[in-house]
Design a protein around this motif. Structure first.
Motif, PDB file in Angstrom:
ATOM      1  N   ALA A 190       0.858  -1.400  -0.059  1.00  0.00           N
ATOM      2  CA  ALA A 190      -0.106  -0.083  -0.054  1.00  0.00           C
ATOM      3  C   ALA A 190       1.084   1.380   0.125  1.00  0.00           C
ATOM      4  N   VAL A 217       0.244   4.769  -2.584  1.00  0.00           N
ATOM      5  CA  VAL A 217      -0.160   5.965  -1.673  1.00  0.00           C
ATOM      6  C   VAL A 217       0.954   7.114  -1.846  1.00  0.00           C
ATOM      7  N   ALA A 247      -8.963   8.665  -3.667  1.00  0.00           N
ATOM      8  CA  ALA A 247      -9.080   7.490  -3.737  1.00  0.00           C
ATOM      9  C   ALA A 247     -10.631   6.861  -3.403  1.00  0.00           C
ATOM     10  N   LEU A 248     -11.474   7.747  -2.872  1.00  0.00           N
ATOM     11  CA  LEU A 248     -12.725   7.244  -2.322  1.00  0.00           C
ATOM     12  C   LEU A 248     -13.772   8.221  -3.019  1.00  0.00           C
ATOM     13  N   LEU A 265      -9.023   1.752  -9.358  1.00  0.00           N
ATOM     14  CA  LEU A 265      -9.995   2.001  -8.334  1.00  0.00           C
ATOM     15  C   LEU A 265     -10.428   0.658  -7.620  1.00  0.00           C
ATOM     16  N   ASP A 276      -8.561  -1.846  -7.636  1.00  0.00           N
ATOM     17  CA  ASP A 276      -7.485  -2.217  -6.628  1.00  0.00           C
ATOM     18  C   ASP A 276      -7.600  -1.721  -5.290  1.00  0.00           C
ATOM     19  N   VAL A 277      -8.279  -0.620  -5.152  1.00  0.00           N
ATOM     20  CA  VAL A 277      -8.524   0.096  -3.629  1.00  0.00           C
ATOM     21  C   VAL A 277      -9.425  -0.687  -3.017  1.00  0.00           C
ATOM     22  N   SER A 303      -7.796  -3.342   0.305  1.00  0.00           N
ATOM     23  CA  SER A 303      -8.568  -2.912   1.290  1.00  0.00           C
ATOM     24  C   SER A 303      -9.690  -3.833   1.978  1.00  0.00           C
TER      25      SER A 303
END
Length: 454
Positions: free
Chosen positions: A125, A129, A142-143, A161, A163-164, A168
Motif C-alpha cells: 500500500a 499512496v 481514492a474514495l 480503483l 485495486d483500492v 482494502s
C-alpha cells in the motif's frame, strides 16, 4: 488379500505433550530478547531509517525524484507494489483454503504466514499512496466522497480503483482472521503472566477469553465463516491487480492469460517467502519439532506446481504473440528476450522456471539449506518478472520516436528498502511479542500425530 494404508509421518515430532506446546511457544514470548533477535531488529531498523530518508525526500520534492520519464511512467514503484501484494497471498491461502480442505499440516505455519500477509499488504500500500504525490489528500482522491476541489471524482471503470477496494477488503478480512486466531493464545499467555503489566496487556488482547465450550464453538464458526470469505479473495485480489495491465492496449499487457497467471505467480512467490521466514524462525526459536521437514516438503510441492504453471504461462505468452499476427505484440516479446533488458528476462526464466524444478528431487526438497536458497531465488525471479512485464512493455511501445530507457535512482531503491525495513521490523516484533505458532490448533493434533503407532 488385505491392503493397509501407510501410516503418515507425525506433524509434531519429539513426543510433545499439550504442556510442552504451551511451554515451548509461550516461552519465546516470555523470555528476554536473544542477541540474534536484537541484531536482526537493529539491521531492520537501520534499513528502515535509510529508506525513511528516501521517503521523506520523496514527499518533500515529489515523485520526480524517481527515475520515471514520459515513456516509462510506471516502473520500480508498480513493480514493487505487485511484488508485495503477491507475497501476501500465501498467508490467506494457507489459513483459509487449507482450513476448508481440513489440511492439518497448515496448523504450525498458518500464524506466521497470516502475519506475513498483513505486513506485505501494508508494504504494498505504500507505493500507490506515495505515487499520489500528495498522499495527505488521498482520502479524497481514492474514495467516492464529496470534495472541495471541484469536479474531482474517481473513475469506477478504472482497475486502479478496483485495486483500492479489493486490497482494502483483502487486508481487512486477513487482519480479522489473523487476530481471531490469536485470541486463545493471548489468553494462555495472560494466564501464565508473572507481572501485572503483561497480564493487563495480554488480558486486553484476549478480549476476556474464558475457554468455555460455547466460546470454542463460536470461535470455530467464525473461523470457518472468515475462511469462506477469504478464499475468493485469494483469487480475486491478484486477478484485479492483473487488470491494471490486461485492460490496456499496450503490447505485452493486452492478454487474457494475466488473471490466472498472476494468481499462480502470487501463490508461487508467497510460499517462497513463507519458507524463507519459517526456516529462519524454526532455527532461531528452536521449533524444529513443530515446523518439520514434512511441512517444508509440502510447501515445496506447492512451489513446484505453481512454478510449473508460471512456466507454462511464459510459453503461452510467446505462442499467442506469434499466433496473433500482431507485429507490435510479436516485437514486444522478442524485445523482452533479446532487447536491452535481456538480462532481466534471463534472470526471470532462470529463477522462476528452472530453479523450482530442482524440487522434483526428494533429497533437495527435504534439504533445509537448499530450500532456503531456492526460496530466495524464487522471490528474486518474481520481482524480475514484474519488472520485465512493466518496463519492457513500456520502454518500447507503438511509437519508436518515444522509446526510452528506465534507470532507477537512489530514491527508487530507497523506498524499496524502506518497505523491506518496515516488513522485517514488523515481523521481528510479531515473532517476539506474539506466539509465532498457533498453540490452540497444534494441541488439537498432538494425539493424532504422536510418535506411537498403533
Amino acid at each position: 488379500m488385505i491392503a493397509e494404508s501407510a501410516i503418515r509421518e507425525p506433524l509434531v515430532t519429539g513426543g510433545k505433550t499439550v504442556h510442552d506446546v504451551t511451554k515451548d511457544i509461550s516461552g519465546r514470548v516470555e523470555e528476554k530478547p536473544a542477541k540474534s533477535w536484537l541484531l536482526a531488529m537493529a539491521i531492520s531498523l537501520a534499513t528502515l531509517a535509510v529508506g525513511g530518508y528516501a521517503v521523506g525526500r520523496l514527499l518533500w520534492d515529489g515523485i520526480g525524484m524517481w527515475g520515471l520519464n514520459k515513456t516509462v511512467g510506471w516502473a520500480w514503484d508498480i513493480t514493487n507494489f505487485v511484488w508485495w501484494v503477491g507475497i501476501g497471498h500465501a498467508g490467506t491461502l494457507i489459513s483459509a483454503i487449507l482450513l476448508l480442505f481440513r489440511q492439518r499440516w497448515r496448523m504450525s505455519i498458518n500464524r506466521a504466514a497470516e502475519a506475513m500477509t498483513i505486513f506485505a499488504v501494508i508494504c504494498a500500500a505504500m507505493f500507490p499512496v506515495l505515487h499520489m504525490g500528495r498522499p495527505w489528500l488521498g482520502f479524497y482522491w481514492a474514495l467516492p466522497l464529496p470534495n472541495t476541489f471541484g469536479s474531482l471524482w474517481v473513475n469506477f471503470n478504472s482497475p486502479l480503483l478496483w485495486d483500492v477496494f479489493a486490497i482494502s477488503t483483502y487486508f481487512s478480512v486477513s487482519l480479522v482472521f489473523w487476530y481471531i486466531g490469536l485470541i486463545p493464545d493471548f489468553a494462555t499467555i495472560r494466564d501464565r503472566a508473572t507481572n501485572k503489566i503483561s497480564a493487563a496487556i495480554y488480558g486486553a488482547l484476549s478480549f476476556g477469553w474464558d475457554g468455555a465450550a460455547k466460546t470454542w464453538s463460536r470461535y470455530e464458526t467464525v473461523a470457518l465463516v472468515l475462511a469462506g470469505l477469504a478464499t475468493p479473495l485469494v483469487l480475486s485480489v491478484h486477478t484485479i491487480v492483473s487488470f491494471d495491465f490486461a485492460t490496456s492496449v499496450i503490447p505485452g499487457w493486452h492478454t487474457t492469460i494475466f488473471p490466472p497467471y498472476f494468481v499462480a505467480g502470487a501463490i508461487f512467490s508467497g510460499f517462497a517467502m513463507v519458507l524463507t521466514l519459517l526456516i529462519i524462525t524454526r532455527r532461531v526459536y528452536k521449533l524444529e519439532d513443530y515446523i518439520t521437514i514434512q511441512h517444508i516438503e509440502l510447501m515445496n510441492i506447492v512451489i513446484i506446481i505453481t512454478g510449473s504453471i508460471v512456466g507454462i504461462a511464459y510459453i503461452t505468452e510467446f505462442f499467442i504473440a506469434w499466433y496473433s499476427g500482431v507485429e507490435a505484440e510479436q516485437y514486444a516479446f522478442i524485445n523482452r528476450a533479446s532487447g536491452p533488458y535481456w538480462w532481466a528476462y534471463a534472470s526471470m526464466m532462470t529463477c522462476n522456471v528452472i530453479s523450482p524444478q530442482l524440487f522434483w528431487s526428494k533429497k533437495i526438497r527435504t534439504n533445509i539449506a537448499a530450500t532456503f536458497v531456492i526460496s530466495i531465488i524464487v522471490n528474486i525471479g518474481m520481482w524480475f518478472e514484474r519488472f520485465v512485464i512493466i518496463v519492457t512493455s513500456l520502454h518500447r511501445d507503438f511509437l519508436p520516436s518515444s522509446w526510452a530507457m528506465f534507470y532507477p535512482t537512489f530514491y527508487d531503491v530507497g523506498v524499496y528498502l524502506f518497505t523491506f525495513g518496515l516488513f522485517f521490523t514488523l515481523f521481528f516484533a510479531f515473532a517476539k511479542f506474539f506466539p509465532v505458532i498457533n498453540m490452540a490448533e497444534v494441541k488439537s493434533i498432538i494425539k493424532a500425530t504422536g510418535e506411537k503407532k498403533a
